[in-house]
Design a protein around this motif. Structure first.
Motif, PDB file in Angstrom:
ATOM      1  N   ASN A   1      -8.788  -0.073   5.246  1.00 13.74           N
ATOM      2  CA  ASN A   1      -7.877   1.130   5.562  1.00 13.74           C
ATOM      3  C   ASN A   1      -7.203   0.769   6.974  1.00 13.74           C
TER       4      ASN A   1
ATOM      5  N   THR B   1       0.977  -1.143   0.106  1.00 18.42           N
ATOM      6  CA  THR B   1      -0.071   0.010   0.087  1.00 18.42           C
ATOM      7  C   THR B   1       1.000   1.249   0.171  1.00 18.42           C
TER       8      THR B   1
ATOM      9  N   TRP C   1      -5.234   5.567   7.503  1.00 19.39           N
ATOM     10  CA  TRP C   1      -6.086   5.568   6.128  1.00 19.39           C
ATOM     11  C   TRP C   1      -5.406   4.498   5.006  1.00 19.39           C
TER      12      TRP C   1
ATOM     13  N   GLY D   1      -2.693  14.909   6.392  1.00 22.51           N
ATOM     14  CA  GLY D   1      -2.998  14.483   5.279  1.00 22.51           C
ATOM     15  C   GLY D   1      -2.755  15.366   4.258  1.00 22.51           C
TER      16      GLY D   1
ATOM     17  N   TYR E   1      -9.837  11.715  -0.612  1.00 25.03           N
ATOM     18  CA  TYR E   1      -8.362  11.220  -0.904  1.00 25.03           C
ATOM     19  C   TYR E   1      -7.834  11.976  -1.949  1.00 25.03           C
TER      20      TYR E   1
ATOM     21  N   THR F   1      -0.374   9.564   4.406  1.00 19.68           N
ATOM     22  CA  THR F   1      -1.245  10.237   5.549  1.00 19.68           C
ATOM     23  C   THR F   1      -1.209   9.599   6.868  1.00 19.68           C
TER      24      THR F   1
HETATM   25  C1  LIG Z   1     -11.448   6.088   1.719  1.00 20.40           C
HETATM   26  C2  LIG Z   1     -10.128   6.854   1.894  1.00 20.40           C
HETATM   27  C3  LIG Z   1      -9.063   6.079   1.633  1.00 20.40           C
HETATM   28  C4  LIG Z   1      -7.723   6.861   1.671  1.00 20.40           C
HETATM   29  N1  LIG Z   1      -6.530   6.006   1.209  1.00 20.40           N
HETATM   30  C5  LIG Z   1      -5.293   6.428   1.568  1.00 20.40           C
HETATM   31  C6  LIG Z   1      -4.345   5.806   1.102  1.00 20.40           C
HETATM   32  O1  LIG Z   1      -4.382   4.544   0.671  1.00 20.40           O
HETATM   33  N2  LIG Z   1      -3.162   6.229   1.576  1.00 20.40           N
HETATM   34  C7  LIG Z   1      -2.908   7.388   1.902  1.00 20.40           C
HETATM   35  O2  LIG Z   1      -1.633   7.940   2.468  1.00 20.40           O
HETATM   36  N3  LIG Z   1      -3.811   8.255   2.580  1.00 20.40           N
HETATM   37  C8  LIG Z   1      -5.138   7.776   1.925  1.00 20.40           C
HETATM   38  N4  LIG Z   1      -6.275   8.471   2.494  1.00 20.40           N
HETATM   39  C9  LIG Z   1      -6.299   9.852   3.250  1.00 20.40           C
HETATM   40  C10 LIG Z   1      -6.473  11.012   2.345  1.00 20.40           C
HETATM   41  O3  LIG Z   1      -5.307  11.195   1.549  1.00 20.40           O
HETATM   42  C11 LIG Z   1      -6.451  12.149   3.306  1.00 20.40           C
HETATM   43  O4  LIG Z   1      -7.582  11.923   4.155  1.00 20.40           O
HETATM   44  C12 LIG Z   1      -6.522  13.447   2.607  1.00 20.40           C
HETATM   45  O5  LIG Z   1      -5.261  13.791   1.985  1.00 20.40           O
HETATM   46  C13 LIG Z   1      -6.971  14.716   3.531  1.00 20.40           C
HETATM   47  O6  LIG Z   1      -6.238  14.900   4.435  1.00 20.40           O
HETATM   48  P1  LIG Z   1      -6.850  14.764   5.984  1.00 20.40           P
HETATM   49  O7  LIG Z   1      -7.901  13.842   6.100  1.00 20.40           O
HETATM   50  O8  LIG Z   1      -5.729  14.885   6.999  1.00 20.40           O
HETATM   51  O9  LIG Z   1      -7.658  16.161   6.220  1.00 20.40           O
HETATM   52  P2  LIG Z   1      -7.175  17.718   6.452  1.00 20.40           P
HETATM   53  O10 LIG Z   1      -5.822  17.835   5.744  1.00 20.40           O
HETATM   54  O11 LIG Z   1      -7.071  17.787   8.061  1.00 20.40           O
HETATM   55  O12 LIG Z   1      -8.260  18.490   6.028  1.00 20.40           O
HETATM   56  C14 LIG Z   1      -9.356  18.513   6.743  1.00 20.40           C
HETATM   57  C15 LIG Z   1      -9.994  19.955   6.133  1.00 20.40           C
HETATM   58  O13 LIG Z   1      -9.077  21.029   6.449  1.00 20.40           O
HETATM   59  C16 LIG Z   1      -9.032  21.464   5.181  1.00 20.40           C
HETATM   60  N5  LIG Z   1      -7.588  22.128   4.971  1.00 20.40           N
HETATM   61  C17 LIG Z   1      -6.405  21.628   5.228  1.00 20.40           C
HETATM   62  N6  LIG Z   1      -5.306  22.002   4.694  1.00 20.40           N
HETATM   63  C18 LIG Z   1      -5.771  23.364   3.911  1.00 20.40           C
HETATM   64  C19 LIG Z   1      -5.182  24.459   3.447  1.00 20.40           C
HETATM   65  N7  LIG Z   1      -3.927  24.436   2.982  1.00 20.40           N
HETATM   66  N8  LIG Z   1      -6.135  25.380   2.825  1.00 20.40           N
HETATM   67  C20 LIG Z   1      -7.392  25.232   3.151  1.00 20.40           C
HETATM   68  N9  LIG Z   1      -8.023  24.464   3.903  1.00 20.40           N
HETATM   69  C21 LIG Z   1      -7.130  23.154   4.228  1.00 20.40           C
HETATM   70  C22 LIG Z   1      -9.325  20.723   4.108  1.00 20.40           C
HETATM   71  O14 LIG Z   1      -9.586  21.406   2.801  1.00 20.40           O
HETATM   72  C23 LIG Z   1     -10.503  19.961   4.807  1.00 20.40           C
HETATM   73  O15 LIG Z   1     -11.798  20.602   4.705  1.00 20.40           O
HETATM   74  C24 LIG Z   1      -7.602   8.137   2.383  1.00 20.40           C
HETATM   75  C25 LIG Z   1      -8.701   8.577   2.775  1.00 20.40           C
HETATM   76  C26 LIG Z   1      -9.883   8.213   2.579  1.00 20.40           C
HETATM   77  C27 LIG Z   1     -11.296   8.935   3.110  1.00 20.40           C
END
Ligand SMILES: Cc1cc2nc3c(=O)[nH]c(=O)nc-3n(C[C@H](O)[C@H](O)[C@H](O)COP(=O)(O)OP(=O)(O)OC[C@H]3O[C@@H](n4cnc5c(N)ncnc54)[C@H](O)[C@@H]3O)c2cc1C
Ligand SMILES: CCCCC/C=C/C(=O)SCCNC(=O)CCNC(=O)[C@H](O)C(C)(C)COP(=O)(O)OP(=O)(O)OC[C@H]1O[C@@H](n2cnc3c(N)ncnc32)[C@H](O)[C@@H]1OP(=O)(O)O
Length: 616
Positions: A187, A85, A126, A94, A370, A89
Motif C-alpha cells: 500500500n 491502482t 493506502w 478517507g 476499507y 483515500t
Molecule cells: C488494507 C487497506 C487497504 C486500502 N486500500 C485502499 C485503496 O486501494 N484505495 C483507497 O483509496 N483507499 C484504500 N484504503 C483506505 C480506506 O478506504 C480508508 O481507510 C477508509 O475509507 C476509512 O477512512 P480513514 O482511514 O480515513 O478513516 P476515517 O474516515 O478517519 O475514520 C476514522 C474513524 O472515524 C469515524 N468516522 C468517520 N466519519 C464518520 C462519520 N461521518 N460518522 C461517524 N463516524 C465517522 C469512522 O467510523 C472511524 O471509526 C485502504 C485501507 C486499508 C486498511
C-alpha cells in the motif's frame, strides 16, 4: 515479502489468463476477474499486490471511462500491460470524500488538468500496490474550473516510466509501511506537484469537461461511487470465504484433537463432542454458508445494475448501494468475529503461525475498514431507512429488499408466537421495523427542533446504526430462508441434503434470535417457556449437525495449499505437521543459540557472582 508477492501474483495472473482463455475465450465477464483475484489472493498469504488493479483500476476504466478511453487505457490494463491502482483515500481523509484535498485545475489554454496534492494531508495514502507495483493509477481529485469547485472526478495518471519504472517528474511515491497483515500488498503514498495530464485523461463517461472548459454534470453524481460498490460486493464473498477457510481448519482440528473425558473413566473424546465446542464451531460453518449465498445474490444484482448503468438507467443504484453497504458490513464484522472465535476453539495450537488462523484473521479484518468504514456504511443505510420510512408514512411502495418494512408497518401487534421459522424470521423483521420507527421518531424530533439533517443523523447515530444492523440481519436471514424453503431447485435435492440445509436454517434463525433477543423483546412479548424451548432446539440442532460438520466444510473444497494450515490439513496429520513446522524454525538450526555466549551466559554469570558477593 513484497517482491515475493509480486512474483506469485504475476505467476497466478498468467495462470488465470490461460484459464480464462480456455473457459471464457475473449470474455470480459467479471466473474473470471473476480474469481481470479480471489484465487490469486488465496494463494498469496501476504495479500495480492495486484488486487486493486484487478478489482478497481480495470473496472473504473471500463465503467467510468468513455469507449475511446477504454480503448486507450482499459484494454492495456485488462491485458496487464500496465498495472494501476485506485488512489482516492488521502492521509487526511478517507470517509468524507467531499473533504478530499487533491485538486485538478483545468487549463483551457493547453487543454490539460494540473494535478496537485497541496498539503501533506492531501497525499494519497493506502492505495493497494501504489508503493512499488503500479505504474498508473486512477487519481481521485476535486475538479476546479476557473477556481470553482465542481465535485469529485477521476483521472488516469501515469506515475512511473513504463520501461524503467522510475517515478515520473512531479511524482513522489512510496510504501506507507508495515501493517498488521497483507504486507505483500505495498500500500502506498502519492504526492503530485503541478503534474499535467491531457483533458482526455479525465474519465468522462458520466461527466465531461469540454475543450473550452464548459462542465457537463453527471446525471447522477453517485455513479462516481460505483467502483466502491463493486468492491463492497466482492468483500461480501471474499470475507465469507475467509470465514469458511477458518471454519474448515477448526472443524478438522476439532475431530482430530482429543481432550477431557465427558464421562469419568471414558476415553478422551474428540473436542467437537463437547457441546460448547460445537457452539463455537458449527454456527460459524453455517454463517459462512449463509453469507456465501447472500453474496452470490448481491453479485447478480450488481451485474444487473452495472448493465443498467451502462444503458444510463440509474434506477437500481440506491437499492444496490444499501445492500452492498449492509452485506459488506455484516460479512466483515461477522467473519472477523467468527475467525477469532474459531482460533480460540483450537486452543494453544490455534495461536501458532503454522495454524494460519492468525493470518486469515489479518486478511479478513481490514475489510471492516476499507471500502467504507463499517459504522459509516451503517449510517449510510440508516439514512436510507429514514428516507424509506417517510415513504411508508406517505403510503408509497418501497424497493423490493425493503418490502417487509411496509408489511410490518401495517401490523398493530406481533401475531401469536409459534416459534416456527416463519415466526423467527418475522420476529427479526418486526424488531427491525420497530427500531426504524424509534430511530425515525428521534431523528425527526431533532430535525423538527431545527437541527440540520447531518446533525440529526449524528445525534441519532446509535439508533440509525442499530436499525441498519437489523435490516442486514433481516435481509440475510430472509435470503437464506428463501434459498432453503422456497428455492425452485429444492425438488432436485436429496431428502438427506435438504434435511442438512434445514438444520442449518434452524441453527441460523435461532442463533440470530438469541443474538438480538434484547432488540426483539422491546417489540414482541415472548414467555420464558417459549425462550427455553428455543434453547432446547439450539442444543438439539447442534447435535443434529455434528455428524455433518466435516462433510459440509469438505464441500467448501479448499485445497491444503489455500488453507496453509497444519491444523486443517486434509490428511489430519496435525501433530506431525506442527512438529515439522517447528523444526523448520531458524532457532532450531543450532543446538546452542548464538545469543547464549553473547548475552545469556554473561547475564546468568553476573547474577551468580552478585549472589556470592551478597553472601560474603
Ligand atoms: C488494507 C487497506 C487497504 C486500502 N486500500 C485502499 C485503496 O486501494 N484505495 C483507497 O483509496 N483507499 C484504500 N484504503 C483506505 C480506506 O478506504 C480508508 O481507510 C477508509 O475509507 C476509512 O477512512 P480513514 O482511514 O480515513 O478513516 P476515517 O474516515 O478517519 O475514520 C476514522 C474513524 O472515524 C469515524 N468516522 C468517520 N466519519 C464518520 C462519520 N461521518 N460518522 C461517524 N463516524 C465517522 C469512522 O467510523 C472511524 O471509526 C485502504 C485501507 C486499508 C486498511
Ligand atoms: C482486496 C481488497 C482491496 C481493498 C481495496 C480498498 C479500496 C478502498 O478502500 S477505496 C476507498 C473507499 N472509500 C470509501 O468507501 C469512502 C467511504 N465514504 C463514503 O462512502 C462517503 O461517506 C460518501 C461517498 C457516501 C459520501 O458521503 P457524503 O458526502 O456525506 O454524502 P451522503 O452520505 O449524503 O451521500 C450522498 C448521496 O449519495 C448516496 N450514495 C452514497 N454512496 C453511494 C454509493 N456508493 N452508491 C450510490 N449512492 C451512494 C447517498 O445515499 C446519498 O443519496 P441521497 O440521500 O439520495 O442524496
Amino acid at each position: 515479502m513484497a517482491s515475493m508477492s509480486v512474483k506469485h501474483a504475476i505467476a497466478a495472473a498468467k495462470k488465470l489468463r490461460s484459464l480464462q482463455e480456455r473457459f471464457n475465450p475473449g470474455g470480459s465477464d467479471i466473474y473470471p476477474a473476480l474469481m481470479g483475484d480471489e484465487a490469486i489472493t488465496a494463494l498469496i498469504p501476504s495479500g495480492n499486490p495486484l488486487s486493486v488493479h484487478i478489482l478497481m483500476f480495470t473496472r473504473a476504466l471500463r465503467e467510468q471511462g468513455t469507449d475511446e478511453q477504454y480503448e486507450k487505457f482499459g484494454r492495456r490494463a485488462d491485458n496487464n500491460e500496465i498495472i494501476g491502482t485506485f488512489a482516492q483515500t488521502e492521509l487526511g481523509h478517507g470517509t468524507y470524500l467531499r473533504g478530499l484535498e487533491a485538486r485538478a485545475d483545468y487549463d483551457r489554454g493547453t487543454e490539460e488538468f494540473v494535478l496537485n496534492t497541496p498539503k501533506l494531508s492531501s497525499y494519497k495514502w493506502w492505495p493497494g500496490g501504489l508503493g512499488q507495483t503500479c505504474n498508473y493509477c486512477i487519481f481521485v481529485a476535486q475538479l476546479y474550473i476557473d477556481n470553482e469547485a465542481k465535485g469529485m472526478a477521476m483521472f488516469v495518471v501515469q506515475i512511473r516510466d513504463e520501461e524503467t519504472h522510475m517515478p515520473l517528474p512531479g511524482v513522489h511515491v512510496g510504501e506507507i509501511g508495515k501493517k498488521m497483515g497483507l504486507n505483500g500488498v505495498n500500500n502506498g503514498f502519492l504526492g503530485l506537484k503541478d503534474y499535467r495530464v491531457p483533458r482526455l485523461n479525465m474519465l468522462m463517461r458520466h461527466q465531461q469537461v469540454l475543450p473550452d472548459g464548459r462542465f457537463v454534470k453527471s446525471p447522477v453524481s453517485q455513479v462516481s461511487y460505483f467502483p466502491m460498490v463493486f468492491v463492497r460486493c466482492m468483500v461480501a464473498r471474499q470475507n465469507s470465504n475467509y470465514l469458511a477457510q477458518a471454519a474448515t481448519i477448526a472443524t478438522r482440528y476439532s475431530v482430530i484433537r482429543r481432550q477431557s473425558p465427558i464421562e469419568e473413566g471414558q476415553p478422551e473424546p474428540k473436542i467437537l463432542e463437547h457441546l460448547t465446542q460445537q457452539m463455537k464451531v458449527i454456527p460459524e460453518i453455517v454463517t459462512a454458508v449463509v453469507y456465501r449465498l447472500a453474496a452470490a445474490n448481491l453479485q447478480n444484482m450488481y451485474n444487473e445494475t452495472a448493465e443498467a448503468v451502462y444503458r444510463k438507467d440509474f434506477s437500481r443504484l440506491p437499492e444496490l448501494h444499501a445492500l452492498a453497504c449492509i452485506l459488506k458490513v455484516a460479512t466483515s464484522y461477522d467473519s472477523t468475529y467468527g475467525i477469532e472465535r474459531l482460533r480460540q476453539a483450537c486452543g494453544g495450537h490455534g495461536y501458532l503461525t503454522a495454524g494460519n488462523l492468525g493470518n486469515i484473521f489479518a486478511m479478513a479484518a481490514p475489510a471492516c475498514t476499507y471500502e467504507g468504514e463499517n459504522s459509516v456504511l451503517y449510517l449510510q443505510v440508516g439514512k436510507i431507512l429514514m428516507k424509506n420510512w417517510s415513504q411508508v408514512l406517505a403510503g408509497r411502495e418501497l424497493m423490493p429488499s425493503m418490502a417487509y418494512i411496509s408489511e410490518c408497518s401495517k401490523m398493530t401487534s406481533f401475531p401469536q408466537w409459534t416459534g416456527s421459522w416463519e415466526c423467527l424470521l418475522k420476529a427479526i423483521q418486526y424488531a427491525c421495523v420497530g427500531s426504524i420507527r424509534l430511530a425515525f421518531q428521534s431523528y425527526n424530533a431533532r430535525v423538527q427542533s431545527a437541527q440540520s439533517q447531518t446533525a440529526a443523523v449524528n445525534y441519532s447515530g446509535l439508533e440509525l446504526t442499530k436499525a441498519a444492523e437489523l435490516h442486514g440481519r433481516s435481509y440475510v436471514a430472509g435470503n437464506f430462508y428463501q434459498q432453503i424453503v422456497n428455492s425452485p431447485n429444492k425438488h432436485q435435492r436429496s431428502p438427506q441434503f435438504q434435511k442438512v440445509l434445514e438444520n442449518m436454517l434452524e441453527l441460523h434463525l435461532i442463533q440470530i434470535f438469541f443474538r438480538h433477543l434484547g432488540d426483539i423483546l422491546r417489540f414482541i412479548r415472548i414467555t420464558e417457556d417459549e425462550i427455553s424451548a428455543l434453547q432446547r432446539r439450539l442444543e438439539e440442532v447442534l447435535k443434529e449437525l455434528r455428524p455433518d460438520a466435516v462433510a459440509i466444510t469438505d464441500a467448501f473444497d479448499f485445497n491444503d495449499k489455500i488453507l496453509s494450515s497444519a491444523l486443517g490439513c486434509y490428511d489430519g496429520n496435525v501433530y506431525e505437521r506442527l512438529f515439522e513446522a517447528a523444526l523448520k524454525h531458524p532457532l532450531n538450526r543450532k543446538s546452542v543459540p548464538d545469543f547464549f555466549e553473547a548475552h545469556l551466559k554473561p547475564f546468568m554469570k553476573e547474577n551468580a557472582d552478585n549472589a556470592k558477593k551478597s553472601k560474603l
